[in-house]
Design a protein around this motif. Structure first.
Motif, PDB file in Angstrom:
ATOM      1  N   PRO A  90     -74.050  -2.600  38.606  1.00 25.11           N
ATOM      2  CA  PRO A  90     -72.795  -3.490  38.733  1.00 25.11           C
ATOM      3  C   PRO A  90     -72.537  -3.843  37.274  1.00 25.11           C
ATOM      4  N   GLY A  91     -71.266  -4.024  37.023  1.00 26.08           N
ATOM      5  CA  GLY A  91     -70.650  -4.689  35.537  1.00 26.08           C
ATOM      6  C   GLY A  91     -70.259  -6.077  35.850  1.00 26.08           C
ATOM      7  N   SER A  92     -71.075  -6.753  34.784  1.00 28.76           N
ATOM      8  CA  SER A  92     -70.553  -8.134  34.646  1.00 28.76           C
ATOM      9  C   SER A  92     -71.047  -8.646  33.133  1.00 28.76           C
ATOM     10  N   GLY A  93     -70.542  -9.867  33.008  1.00 29.82           N
ATOM     11  CA  GLY A  93     -70.733 -10.297  31.502  1.00 29.82           C
ATOM     12  C   GLY A  93     -69.437 -10.895  31.007  1.00 29.82           C
ATOM     13  N   ASP A  94     -69.229 -10.884  29.753  1.00 19.52           N
ATOM     14  CA  ASP A  94     -67.983 -11.283  29.116  1.00 19.52           C
ATOM     15  C   ASP A  94     -66.739 -10.375  28.792  1.00 19.52           C
ATOM     16  N   THR A  95     -67.291  -8.979  28.424  1.00 17.91           N
ATOM     17  CA  THR A  95     -66.589  -7.880  27.941  1.00 17.91           C
ATOM     18  C   THR A  95     -67.094  -6.877  28.733  1.00 17.91           C
ATOM     19  N   ILE A  96     -66.126  -5.683  29.077  1.00 18.12           N
ATOM     20  CA  ILE A  96     -66.330  -4.221  29.280  1.00 18.12           C
ATOM     21  C   ILE A  96     -65.827  -3.637  28.388  1.00 18.12           C
ATOM     22  N   ARG A  97     -66.835  -2.466  27.842  1.00 14.41           N
ATOM     23  CA  ARG A  97     -66.299  -1.712  26.578  1.00 14.41           C
ATOM     24  C   ARG A  97     -66.426  -0.290  27.085  1.00 14.41           C
ATOM     25  N   ALA A  98     -65.368   0.401  26.798  1.00 13.71           N
ATOM     26  CA  ALA A  98     -65.180   2.023  27.001  1.00 13.71           C
ATOM     27  C   ALA A  98     -65.087   2.596  25.894  1.00 13.71           C
ATOM     28  N   GLU A  99     -65.988   3.612  25.635  1.00  8.98           N
ATOM     29  CA  GLU A  99     -66.141   4.499  24.424  1.00  8.98           C
ATOM     30  C   GLU A  99     -65.978   5.693  24.776  1.00  8.98           C
ATOM     31  N   ALA A 100     -64.717   6.250  24.483  1.00  2.00           N
ATOM     32  CA  ALA A 100     -64.264   7.613  24.849  1.00  2.00           C
ATOM     33  C   ALA A 100     -63.997   8.642  23.657  1.00  2.00           C
ATOM     34  N   GLU A 101     -64.561   9.849  23.989  1.00  2.00           N
ATOM     35  CA  GLU A 101     -64.491  11.075  23.029  1.00  2.00           C
ATOM     36  C   GLU A 101     -63.852  12.245  23.601  1.00  2.00           C
ATOM     37  N   VAL A 102     -63.434  12.959  22.902  1.00  2.00           N
ATOM     38  CA  VAL A 102     -62.973  14.278  23.168  1.00  2.00           C
ATOM     39  C   VAL A 102     -63.960  15.402  22.826  1.00  2.00           C
ATOM     40  N   THR A 103     -64.553  16.069  24.154  1.00  8.39           N
ATOM     41  CA  THR A 103     -65.637  16.975  23.998  1.00  8.39           C
ATOM     42  C   THR A 103     -65.061  18.279  23.502  1.00  8.39           C
ATOM     43  N   ARG A 104     -63.820  18.665  24.016  1.00 15.15           N
ATOM     44  CA  ARG A 104     -63.308  20.030  23.444  1.00 15.15           C
ATOM     45  C   ARG A 104     -61.649  19.756  24.039  1.00 15.15           C
ATOM     46  N   ALA A 112     -62.613  15.252  28.109  1.00 15.09           N
ATOM     47  CA  ALA A 112     -63.111  14.078  27.485  1.00 15.09           C
ATOM     48  C   ALA A 112     -64.127  13.504  28.270  1.00 15.09           C
ATOM     49  N   ARG A 113     -64.921  12.660  27.639  1.00 11.99           N
ATOM     50  CA  ARG A 113     -66.045  11.924  28.472  1.00 11.99           C
ATOM     51  C   ARG A 113     -65.859  10.671  27.897  1.00 11.99           C
ATOM     52  N   CYS A 114     -66.280   9.478  28.553  1.00  9.43           N
ATOM     53  CA  CYS A 114     -66.226   8.067  28.466  1.00  9.43           C
ATOM     54  C   CYS A 114     -67.674   7.456  29.008  1.00  9.43           C
ATOM     55  N   GLN A 115     -68.218   6.571  28.332  1.00 10.62           N
ATOM     56  CA  GLN A 115     -69.421   5.513  28.475  1.00 10.62           C
ATOM     57  C   GLN A 115     -68.776   4.101  28.696  1.00 10.62           C
ATOM     58  N   VAL A 116     -69.059   3.533  29.670  1.00 14.39           N
ATOM     59  CA  VAL A 116     -68.550   2.165  29.909  1.00 14.39           C
ATOM     60  C   VAL A 116     -69.607   1.215  30.191  1.00 14.39           C
ATOM     61  N   SER A 117     -69.586  -0.010  29.153  1.00 13.77           N
ATOM     62  CA  SER A 117     -70.973  -0.843  29.179  1.00 13.77           C
ATOM     63  C   SER A 117     -70.383  -1.991  29.224  1.00 13.77           C
ATOM     64  N   ALA A 118     -71.443  -3.026  29.724  1.00 12.67           N
ATOM     65  CA  ALA A 118     -71.112  -4.692  30.087  1.00 12.67           C
ATOM     66  C   ALA A 118     -71.643  -5.336  28.741  1.00 12.67           C
ATOM     67  N   TRP A 119     -70.898  -5.951  28.201  1.00 12.06           N
ATOM     68  CA  TRP A 119     -71.420  -6.994  27.189  1.00 12.06           C
ATOM     69  C   TRP A 119     -71.476  -8.533  27.451  1.00 12.06           C
ATOM     70  N   PRO A 120     -72.325  -8.999  26.897  1.00 17.76           N
ATOM     71  CA  PRO A 120     -73.152  -8.943  25.851  1.00 17.76           C
ATOM     72  C   PRO A 120     -74.546  -8.014  25.906  1.00 17.76           C
ATOM     73  N   THR A 121     -74.894  -7.632  26.863  1.00 17.46           N
ATOM     74  CA  THR A 121     -75.992  -6.750  27.208  1.00 17.46           C
ATOM     75  C   THR A 121     -76.049  -5.435  26.637  1.00 17.46           C
ATOM     76  N   GLY A 122     -74.958  -4.921  26.523  1.00 13.24           N
ATOM     77  CA  GLY A 122     -74.722  -3.528  26.119  1.00 13.24           C
ATOM     78  C   GLY A 122     -75.344  -2.595  27.273  1.00 13.24           C
ATOM     79  N   LYS A 123     -75.495  -2.821  28.458  1.00 15.61           N
ATOM     80  CA  LYS A 123     -76.009  -1.971  29.465  1.00 15.61           C
ATOM     81  C   LYS A 123     -74.834  -1.013  29.766  1.00 15.61           C
ATOM     82  N   ILE A 124     -75.245   0.402  29.799  1.00 16.57           N
ATOM     83  CA  ILE A 124     -74.235   1.302  30.313  1.00 16.57           C
ATOM     84  C   ILE A 124     -74.046   1.127  32.062  1.00 16.57           C
TER      85      ILE A 124
END
Length: 135
Positions: A90-104, A112-124
């Motif tokens: 489950p995602g909760s917190g103040d902010t949700i961050r998506a870090e996306a990159e092109v793989t090929r 592409a792939r993307c990692q989504v994390s909840a902040w302030p904890t930084g948990k994926i």
């Protein structure tokens, strides 16, 4: 090469109103990827303050679309061909961050792939992969 202002402008001028209602903010831009942040609001949170999966999938897709443009060196539309999202916790917190990159990137398809994390904890909280068709 595109910068944060270029990517934010492309996002603001080209994405659907319901995506913009997430209030995405471009946090980082590089040749391999893009990082977007959205605030956790009552509009996207379910019972207990848990962010909805629909919001997370839309954020991941949006971040990966923008990463495609950054990778190409100019912002331009691409079409999502596949999108696979795994919700890890489950995602909760103040902010949700998506870090996306092109793989090929090929002539007609970009992966592409993307990692989504909840902040302030930084948990994926989610991982996503997608394939995009270039115009």
């Amino acid at each position: 090469m595109v910068d944060i202002a270029d990517v934010q402008r492309f996002l603001d001028e080209n994405f659907a109103p319901w995506v913009l209602a997430l209030s995405p903010n471009v946090h980082r831009v590089g040749t391999k990827g893009v990082t977007l942040d959205i605030p956790v609001t009552s509009d996207i949170a379910r019972v207990g303050g848990i962010v909805s999966g629909q919001s997370l999938a839309a954020l991941a897709d949006t971040a990966m679309v923008l990463a495609c443009g950054a990778h190409m060196g100019q912002m331009q539309p691409v079409a999502t061909v596949t999108l696979d999202t795994q919700f890890l916790r489950p995602g909760s917190g103040d902010t949700i961050r998506a870090e996306a990159e092109v793989t090929r990137a090929g002539r007609s398809l970009i992966f592409a792939r993307c990692q989504v994390s909840a902040w302030p904890t930084g948990k994926i909280i989610a991982l996503a992969t997608a394939t995009f068709a270039t115009p």
